[in-house]
Design an enzyme around this catalytic site. Sequence first.
Site: not given
Ligand code: XBP
Ligand code: MG
Length: 247
Positions: A3, A5, A118, A171
């Site tokens: 993952d 984020d 992006k 996470d």
């Molecule tokens: C991550 C997300 C993303 C980010 C923002 O979830 O939910 O939406 O917060 O990114 P995970 P975008 O870590 O479970 O993949 O604005 O590009 O969506």
């Molecule tokens: Mg995450």
Amino acid sequence: MLDVDGTLVDSERDGHRVAFNLAFEEAGLPDCWDVELYGRLLAITGGARRLNAYFEEQGMARTEREELASRLHSRKTEIFTEMAARGEIDARPGVHDLLDELENAGVRLAVATTGSLKWVEPLLDRLFGLERFEAIVASDDAPERKPDPSAHQMTLERLRLKPSAAPAVEDSANGLRAAKSAGLACVVVVNDYTREQDFHHADLVIDGFGGPDAPAATLADPHRLDPPGRLDVDTLRCLAQSSGSYG
Ligand code: XBP
Ligand code: MG
């Protein structure tokens, strides 16, 4: 299968949240997501879905909020991409060492994220080098957002691997649910936003990736948050072999 984020990168509190707030400000809106409110909103994955859910809570009509969420999300994506290009988004401590160790051991690396391509690609390239990842599946490709398993399933298809061969590192509870629904073993590396979530289905829960001198996290004590153990290649290999027995 990794993952992005909150796992590979520390991107939410001082990254996406700040970019959302700048997009609100530029649009002349009074909204501002503080650290606590953003933590609650993280339950909704995907930036556009998060905005939409927030404006729904504020009582905004559907067509208005969908148009606004889409417009704000495009701008927020640009702002976040610029922040990442300026070096304002960092890898979590220990991630560089883990990726080096995995690469040296010949482990195939792939990414399954809810974020947008992006910013995902340039950020991964800047921090780790894009060529390390054999597949990157982002929200642009997957039909649904986590906790739906489609991003993990598409990544498995691209790697031509069975679920049991590719443990996930996530996470959050949403990430864990997605990985488990796709049939993967899953290590959860908690952060400040996710520490209190329910991870009892995880195969291993650790608090950070651990420094080079930390002892390796062990599957014998899989839900031990303190002290943090180091996630290493042997533990991940072990999970790949044993994942068939987990739900
Ligand atoms: C991550 C997300 C993303 C980010 C923002 O979830 O939910 O939406 O917060 O990114 P995970 P975008 O870590 O479970 O993949 O604005 O590009 O969506
Ligand atoms: Mg995450």
